[in-house]
Structures are given as structure tokens and as C-alpha cells.
Design an enzyme around this catalytic site. Structure first.
Site, PDB file in Angstrom:
ATOM      1  N   HIS A  78       0.840  -1.208   0.000  1.00  0.00           N
ATOM      2  CA  HIS A  78       0.000   0.000   0.000  1.00  0.00           C
ATOM      3  C   HIS A  78       0.873   1.256   0.000  1.00  0.00           C
ATOM      4  O   HIS A  78       1.785   1.357   0.816  1.00  0.00           O
ATOM      5  CB  HIS A  78      -0.916   0.016   1.234  1.00  0.00           C
ATOM      6  CG  HIS A  78      -2.190  -0.757   1.036  1.00  0.00           C
ATOM      7  ND1 HIS A  78      -3.330  -0.497   1.775  1.00  0.00           N
ATOM      8  CD2 HIS A  78      -2.506  -1.764   0.201  1.00  0.00           C
ATOM      9  CE1 HIS A  78      -4.297  -1.311   1.376  1.00  0.00           C
ATOM     10  NE2 HIS A  78      -3.819  -2.104   0.429  1.00  0.00           N
ATOM     11  N   TYR A 207      -9.119   5.696   7.878  1.00  0.00           N
ATOM     12  CA  TYR A 207      -9.186   6.017   9.312  1.00  0.00           C
ATOM     13  C   TYR A 207     -10.203   7.145   9.477  1.00  0.00           C
ATOM     14  O   TYR A 207     -10.049   8.210   8.878  1.00  0.00           O
ATOM     15  CB  TYR A 207      -7.828   6.507   9.806  1.00  0.00           C
ATOM     16  CG  TYR A 207      -6.746   5.451   9.891  1.00  0.00           C
ATOM     17  CD1 TYR A 207      -5.970   5.128   8.783  1.00  0.00           C
ATOM     18  CD2 TYR A 207      -6.472   4.799  11.089  1.00  0.00           C
ATOM     19  CE1 TYR A 207      -4.963   4.163   8.864  1.00  0.00           C
ATOM     20  CE2 TYR A 207      -5.467   3.846  11.178  1.00  0.00           C
ATOM     21  CZ  TYR A 207      -4.723   3.534  10.058  1.00  0.00           C
ATOM     22  OH  TYR A 207      -3.736   2.581  10.144  1.00  0.00           O
ATOM     23  N   PRO A 299      -3.466   0.364  18.935  1.00  0.00           N
ATOM     24  CA  PRO A 299      -3.265  -0.137  17.575  1.00  0.00           C
ATOM     25  C   PRO A 299      -3.490   0.896  16.472  1.00  0.00           C
ATOM     26  O   PRO A 299      -3.235   0.620  15.317  1.00  0.00           O
ATOM     27  CB  PRO A 299      -4.261  -1.287  17.457  1.00  0.00           C
ATOM     28  CG  PRO A 299      -5.242  -1.065  18.538  1.00  0.00           C
ATOM     29  CD  PRO A 299      -4.557  -0.322  19.621  1.00  0.00           C
ATOM     30  N   LYS A 303       1.557  -0.131  15.074  1.00  0.00           N
ATOM     31  CA  LYS A 303       2.959  -0.215  15.480  1.00  0.00           C
ATOM     32  C   LYS A 303       3.294  -1.441  16.323  1.00  0.00           C
ATOM     33  O   LYS A 303       4.464  -1.802  16.441  1.00  0.00           O
ATOM     34  CB  LYS A 303       3.330   1.050  16.280  1.00  0.00           C
ATOM     35  CG  LYS A 303       3.351   2.302  15.432  1.00  0.00           C
ATOM     36  CD  LYS A 303       4.469   2.273  14.405  1.00  0.00           C
ATOM     37  CE  LYS A 303       4.256   3.299  13.304  1.00  0.00           C
ATOM     38  NZ  LYS A 303       4.525   2.733  11.991  1.00  0.00           N
ATOM     39  N   TYR A 391       4.264   6.702  10.000  1.00  0.00           N
ATOM     40  CA  TYR A 391       3.394   5.562   9.680  1.00  0.00           C
ATOM     41  C   TYR A 391       4.182   4.462   8.967  1.00  0.00           C
ATOM     42  O   TYR A 391       4.025   3.284   9.295  1.00  0.00           O
ATOM     43  CB  TYR A 391       2.226   6.020   8.808  1.00  0.00           C
ATOM     44  CG  TYR A 391       1.121   4.974   8.677  1.00  0.00           C
ATOM     45  CD1 TYR A 391       1.118   4.062   7.628  1.00  0.00           C
ATOM     46  CD2 TYR A 391       0.091   4.896   9.614  1.00  0.00           C
ATOM     47  CE1 TYR A 391       0.125   3.102   7.517  1.00  0.00           C
ATOM     48  CE2 TYR A 391      -0.915   3.944   9.508  1.00  0.00           C
ATOM     49  CZ  TYR A 391      -0.888   3.042   8.447  1.00  0.00           C
ATOM     50  OH  TYR A 391      -1.875   2.084   8.342  1.00  0.00           O
TER      51      TYR A 391
HETATM   52  P1  FAS Z   1       2.051 -11.822  21.784  1.00  0.00           P
HETATM   53  O1  FAS Z   1       1.170 -11.416  22.929  1.00  0.00           O
HETATM   54  O2  FAS Z   1       1.498 -11.865  20.401  1.00  0.00           O
HETATM   55  O3  FAS Z   1       2.630 -13.311  22.062  1.00  0.00           O
HETATM   56  C1  FAS Z   1       3.047 -13.688  23.357  1.00  0.00           C
HETATM   57  C2  FAS Z   1       2.980 -15.204  23.433  1.00  0.00           C
HETATM   58  O4  FAS Z   1       3.470 -15.602  24.711  1.00  0.00           O
HETATM   59  C3  FAS Z   1       1.546 -15.707  23.318  1.00  0.00           C
HETATM   60  O5  FAS Z   1       1.487 -16.774  22.395  1.00  0.00           O
HETATM   61  C4  FAS Z   1       1.224 -16.187  24.751  1.00  0.00           C
HETATM   62  O6  FAS Z   1       0.347 -17.307  24.775  1.00  0.00           O
HETATM   63  C5  FAS Z   1       2.596 -16.573  25.256  1.00  0.00           C
HETATM   64  N1  FAS Z   1       2.722 -16.539  26.727  1.00  0.00           N
HETATM   65  C6  FAS Z   1       2.175 -15.658  27.576  1.00  0.00           C
HETATM   66  N2  FAS Z   1       2.503 -15.972  28.854  1.00  0.00           N
HETATM   67  C7  FAS Z   1       3.279 -17.090  28.778  1.00  0.00           C
HETATM   68  C8  FAS Z   1       3.927 -17.913  29.748  1.00  0.00           C
HETATM   69  N3  FAS Z   1       3.830 -17.634  31.046  1.00  0.00           N
HETATM   70  N4  FAS Z   1       4.641 -18.971  29.316  1.00  0.00           N
HETATM   71  C9  FAS Z   1       4.751 -19.243  27.993  1.00  0.00           C
HETATM   72  N5  FAS Z   1       4.145 -18.513  27.023  1.00  0.00           N
HETATM   73  C10 FAS Z   1       3.431 -17.450  27.430  1.00  0.00           C
HETATM   74  N6  FAS Z   1      -0.879  -4.526  16.719  1.00  0.00           N
HETATM   75  C11 FAS Z   1      -1.001  -3.860  15.551  1.00  0.00           C
HETATM   76  O7  FAS Z   1       0.001  -3.385  15.034  1.00  0.00           O
HETATM   77  N7  FAS Z   1      -2.246  -3.701  14.960  1.00  0.00           N
HETATM   78  C12 FAS Z   1      -3.384  -4.238  15.517  1.00  0.00           C
HETATM   79  O8  FAS Z   1      -4.476  -4.095  14.977  1.00  0.00           O
HETATM   80  C13 FAS Z   1      -3.300  -4.963  16.715  1.00  0.00           C
HETATM   81  N8  FAS Z   1      -4.407  -5.534  17.280  1.00  0.00           N
HETATM   82  C14 FAS Z   1      -4.283  -6.216  18.474  1.00  0.00           C
HETATM   83  C15 FAS Z   1      -5.405  -6.803  19.111  1.00  0.00           C
HETATM   84  C16 FAS Z   1      -5.275  -7.482  20.343  1.00  0.00           C
HETATM   85  C17 FAS Z   1      -6.489  -8.114  20.995  1.00  0.00           C
HETATM   86  C18 FAS Z   1      -4.017  -7.556  20.968  1.00  0.00           C
HETATM   87  C19 FAS Z   1      -3.858  -8.247  22.300  1.00  0.00           C
HETATM   88  C20 FAS Z   1      -2.902  -6.988  20.350  1.00  0.00           C
HETATM   89  C21 FAS Z   1      -3.020  -6.321  19.101  1.00  0.00           C
HETATM   90  N9  FAS Z   1      -1.918  -5.755  18.452  1.00  0.00           N
HETATM   91  C22 FAS Z   1      -2.012  -5.071  17.287  1.00  0.00           C
HETATM   92  C23 FAS Z   1      -0.617  -5.860  19.005  1.00  0.00           C
HETATM   93  C24 FAS Z   1      -0.105  -7.218  18.618  1.00  0.00           C
HETATM   94  O9  FAS Z   1      -0.106  -7.358  17.245  1.00  0.00           O
HETATM   95  C25 FAS Z   1       1.221  -7.364  19.287  1.00  0.00           C
HETATM   96  O10 FAS Z   1       2.034  -6.223  19.073  1.00  0.00           O
HETATM   97  C26 FAS Z   1       1.951  -8.601  18.855  1.00  0.00           C
HETATM   98  O11 FAS Z   1       1.109  -9.692  19.063  1.00  0.00           O
HETATM   99  C27 FAS Z   1       3.233  -8.677  19.678  1.00  0.00           C
HETATM  100  O12 FAS Z   1       3.743  -9.932  19.524  1.00  0.00           O
HETATM  101  P2  FAS Z   1       4.462 -10.656  20.746  1.00  0.00           P
HETATM  102  O13 FAS Z   1       5.426  -9.710  21.369  1.00  0.00           O
HETATM  103  O14 FAS Z   1       4.949 -11.956  20.197  1.00  0.00           O
HETATM  104  O15 FAS Z   1       3.343 -10.883  21.856  1.00  0.00           O
HETATM  105  C1  PHB Z   2      -5.662  -4.141  10.976  1.00  0.00           C
HETATM  106  O1  PHB Z   2      -5.852  -4.375   9.756  1.00  0.00           O
HETATM  107  O2  PHB Z   2      -5.897  -4.987  11.871  1.00  0.00           O
HETATM  108  C2  PHB Z   2      -5.137  -2.786  11.384  1.00  0.00           C
HETATM  109  C3  PHB Z   2      -4.683  -1.932  10.391  1.00  0.00           C
HETATM  110  C4  PHB Z   2      -4.207  -0.675  10.752  1.00  0.00           C
HETATM  111  C5  PHB Z   2      -4.206  -0.303  12.088  1.00  0.00           C
HETATM  112  C6  PHB Z   2      -4.657  -1.183  13.082  1.00  0.00           C
HETATM  113  C7  PHB Z   2      -5.138  -2.428  12.715  1.00  0.00           C
HETATM  114  O3  PHB Z   2      -3.766   0.933  12.432  1.00  0.00           O
END
Ligand code: FAS
Ligand code: PHB
Length: 397
Positions: A78, A207, A299, A303, A391
Site C-alpha cells: 500500500h 481512518y 493499535p 505499530k 506511519y
Molecule cells: P504476543 O502477545 O502476540 O505473544 C506472546 C505469546 O506468549 C503468546 O502466544 C502467549 O500465549 C505466550 N505466553 C504468555 N505468557 C506465557 C507464559 N507464562 N509462558 C509461555 N508462554 C506465554 N498490533 C497492531 O500493530 N495492529 C493491531 O491491529 C493490533 N491488534 C491487536 C489486538 C489485540 C487483541 C491484541 C492483544 C494486540 C493487538 N496488536 C495489534 C498488538 C499485537 O499485534 C502485538 O504487538 C503482537 O502480538 C506482539 O507480539 P508478541 O510480542 O509476540 O506478543
Molecule cells: C488491521 O488491519 O488490523 C489494522 C490496520 C491498521 C491499524 C490497526 C489495525 O492501524
């Protein structure tokens, strides 16, 4: 037949999310032995719906990890996105404003799947469904991790532990409270997200700042869309019917997008809370925090996943340097190097969130101030450039 478990490895990685899996893959390709310990099942990890936008630095890192093929085949590059306010859309031309930089639309779910498949193909050890992990000795030179696996108590000795276990993980919680400084801001609203197999309402992301609240029109492909609307913190996803969601999304988009919106049954519907959180430092002796274990961003700025990738880039380089060049320069500078980029991305995510959402106690003046800033932003090349370069992602140092 129970899995034969090693007693020692070079790096134990806690968490098989994108941070842990990407770190494990980069270390493996450098010949560094690692074991991942994951609390949940592989199916649970693979099914999570989260981020959707990859910065070029993340794309490059996935290529370096040897897992970029499907991303380049199925991902959507994009060059811009649109801001919608006052019933009109205004394009932010990322490529033009940043000298050709762009982002890749490719879901975190797919990134996780690609990394899980590569790890399995390499025959690397990932212990899923291992809930009771504890960390030991990371303030010295002989750290270890203890856990129960298939009913047996196990201790795995290692040189380093990478805490990639997210905001609620055990790694940061294992550090004495006196050794960690945390900074946190909780936003007074959440994002209600819907995934549906319907064509996106537009070719690029929209957005929207609307008096009823924020909305985001995103996508996963040309046939699968991801939409979000700001919702009160006390709402539950199950109280929103699909029709109620689509009606509210239409109200918050401009008339042409509302008219073009194709609706359908939700494949997934969930509410994510929004917070800004940073823990300092990110290194404690032989324990390193990476990704959501160390920081959370709202989010809005897309980032979270990209910051996790940049932490992993720095950490993998530092560990490879330690094992192959017997130098600890990267390890010693890991925390400061990560936090410089973390705070700049946190600022951008906070700013973009403050600009686009309705705050319960904001009043009319907040709406007027947001309108003034949005009008200035889309009318000033300098202001649009600042937004665009944040961005697409600031350079890795
Ligand atoms: P994660 O949380 O993805 O992974 C951590 C892992 O550790 C998980 O698999 C968990 O089960 C495991 N774990 C936890 N405790 C443990 C333990 N005690 N022992 C062993 N394993 C354990 N970011 C965006 O950029 N855009 C978005 O739209 C967006 N939407 C999101 C929506 C939600 C609901 C959440 C929670 C996050 C969102 N994020 C978004 C942020 C997300 O993408 C994170 O930045 C990304 O998952 C980070 O990855 P990890 O650091 O690997 O953490
Ligand atoms: C998504 O596609 O999940 C998404 C895209 C842009 C954002 C946040 C989430 O800023």
C-alpha cells in the site's frame, strides 16, 4: 510417546507469538540453538486475529528469516491511506511523501503461520501447552527455566532467556519490581473488531474521525476485510449483532464509503482494550524482554507488531554477535537501542489515537481542536510528511 527434552540450549524463548517465533528463526539461521516454551496450544496461537500492517523493516526481517515468500505473493503493498472527517476523505500519499516508502497489508495471523511452518520444517523444538514456566538465575551467568511438560517437571539450562511472552507473560513479572520502571496510560474506550469475508470498502485503509467515534476500514486481502469501531470499555462483543456493527460503521464512514460497504457474517468479533505501556529497561542480566512483554501501543498507528519485529532485530543481532564474535556490545546497548524506537512509536500511536477518537470527557472543544488539526494536517505537506514517515516506520538504528 513423550518428547525427548534437552537439558540445555543456548537461548530459551518464552512465548510463540510473532516475537518469539521470529527470534527463534533468526537465531536458528545463524546456527544458534533455541527452544520455545509456549503456554497455549499451537492451534490457539495460530488462530489469533491481530495486526494487519507491516512496515518495510518488518518485511525485510521476514525475508531475512526466510519466511517472506507467501507474504510477497499474497500481501498487498500500500502506497497510502485515507483520513475521513467532516464527511470527506483525504489521502495521505505515503510513497510521495517519504520518497517511495510503503507498507504491506499482511495479517499477523499469516506471519505467525509462516513462522510456525518454517520452525516445524527445521525440526526446532517448541513446547506448547506449557503453562507453569518459571525463570531462574538470569541475574547471574547460568540461567534456567523450569516447567511441567507432559506431566514431568523439567529444568532447561541456557545461556540467555528471551521474554517474548506478551503483556501478561511471566518474564517481566519475574523481575524484582524495584528493577523495573513502568509507564502506562489506559484509554477510556476499546476497539470492537470484525473480520468478514467481504470485499474491502476501498483499495486503501480509511481512518475515520466521527462525532460518534473512531472507525477503521482495513483488510486482509481483496476478499477479506477487517473493520473496527471505537466502543465504550464496558461493552462486550456478544452484545453487538452483526447488523448493529455494520449500521454503526456506516454511520461513521463518508457517504460514498457507506454506500459502497459490502456486509456479511462476521468470522470473528472481539473487543481490544487500548493502552500505552512501556517497561524500562528491557534487559535484566541474561533475560531480555522483546515485543509486547516490554511495551504496548494503541493499535491506531499499526505499530505493535512492527515494534516487536524491531526489538527482535536488535536482540537477534546482539545474541549472534555474542556467540560468534565474543562481543557483548549489542547486548549492552540492547535496551537503550530498543527504547529509543519504542518511545518514538509510542508517541506517534498516542498522538494518532488522541487525534482520531472521541474522549468521554473531551467536550466540544476537543472536537474543534481535532477538526483544526486534521484540516491543517491534510493541507500542509510538512504536517503530512511527519505523519507519513512515522506511519511507514522510522529507520532502524
Ligand atoms: P504476543 O502477545 O502476540 O505473544 C506472546 C505469546 O506468549 C503468546 O502466544 C502467549 O500465549 C505466550 N505466553 C504468555 N505468557 C506465557 C507464559 N507464562 N509462558 C509461555 N508462554 C506465554 N498490533 C497492531 O500493530 N495492529 C493491531 O491491529 C493490533 N491488534 C491487536 C489486538 C489485540 C487483541 C491484541 C492483544 C494486540 C493487538 N496488536 C495489534 C498488538 C499485537 O499485534 C502485538 O504487538 C503482537 O502480538 C506482539 O507480539 P508478541 O510480542 O509476540 O506478543
Ligand atoms: C488491521 O488491519 O488490523 C489494522 C490496520 C491498521 C491499524 C490497526 C489495525 O492501524
Amino acid at each position: 510417546m513423550s518428547t525427548p527434552l534437552p537439558q540445555r540450549t543456548q537461548v530459551v524463548i518464552i512465548g510463540a507469538g510473532p516475537s518469539g517465533l521470529l527470534l527463534g528463526q533468526l537465531l536458528y539461521r545463524a546456527g544458534i540453538d533455541n527452544v520455545i516454551i509456549e503456554r497455549q496450544s499451537a492451534d490457539y496461537v495460530a488462530s489469533r486475529i491481530r495486526a494487519g500492517i507491516l512496515e518495510q523493516t518488518t518485511v525485510d526481517l521476514l525475508d531475512a528469516a526466510g519466511v517472506g515468500e507467501r507474504m510477497h505473493h499474497e500481501g498487498l503493498p500500500h502506497d497510502g491511506y485515507e483520513l475521513c472527517f467532516g464527511g470527506e476523505r483525504h489521502r495521505i500519499d505515503l510513497a510521495e511523501l517519504t520518497g517511495g516508502k510503503r507498507v504491506m497489508v499482511y495479517g499477523q495471523t499469516e506471519v505467525t503461520r509462516d513462522l510456525m511452518e518454517a520452525r516445524a520444517k527445521a525440526g526446532l523444538l517448541t513446547l506448547y501447552e506449557t503453562p507453569d514456566t518459571t525463570l531462574h538465575g538470569f541475574d547471574g551467568t547460568t540461567p534456567s527455566v523450569r516447567f511441567t511438560h507432559e506431566g514431568r517437571s523439567v529444568e532447561l539450562h541456557c545461556d540467555f532467556i528471551a521474554g517474548c511472552d506478551g503483556y501478561h507473560g511471566v518474564s517481566r513479572a519475574s523481575v524484582p519490581a524495584s528493577a523495573v520502571t513502568t509507564y502506562e496510560k489506559v484509554y477510556p474506550f476499546g476497539w470492537l473488531g470484525v473480520l468478514a469475508d467481504v470485499p474491502p470498502v476501498a483499495h486503501e485503509l480509511i481512518y475515520a474521525n466521527h462525532e460518534r467515534g473512531f472507525a477503521l476500514a482495513s483488510m486482509r486481502s481483496n476478499t477479506r476485510s477487517r473493520y473496527y469501531i471505537q466502543c465504550p470499555l464496558d461493552h462486550k462483543a456478544e452484545q453487538w449483532t452483526d447488523d448493529a456493527f455494520w449500521d454503526e460503521l456506516r454511520r461513521r464512514l463518508d457517504p460514498s464509503a457507506a454506500e459502497a460497504l459490502v456486509t456479511g457474517p462476521s468470522l470473528e468479533k472481539s473487543i481490544a482494550p487500548l493502552r500505552s505501556f512501556v517497561a524500562e529497561p528491557m534487559r535484566f542480566g541474561r533475560l531480555f524482554l522483546a515485543g509486547d512483554a516490554a511495551h504496548i501501543v494503541p493499535p491506531t498507528g499499526a505499530k505493535g507488531l512492527n515494534l516487536a519485529a524491531s526489538d527482535v532485530s536488535y536482540l537477534s543481532r546482539a545474541l549472534i554477535e555474542h556467540f560468534t564474535e565474543k562481543s557483548d556490545a549489542g547486548i549492552d546497548h540492547y535496551s537503550d537501542t530498543c527504547l529509543r524506537r519504542v518511545w518514538r512509536a509510542s508517541r506517534f500511536s498516542w498522538w494518532f489515537t488522541s487525534l482520531m477518537h472521541r474522549f468521554p470527557d473531551g467536550g466540544d472543544i476537543e472536537r474543534k481542536l481535532q477538526e483544526a488539526e486534521l484540516g491543517y494536517l491534510v493541507g500542509s505537506r510538512a504536517a503530512s510528511t511527519v505523519m507519513a514517515e512515522n506511519y511507514v516506520g522510522l529507520p532502524l538504528v
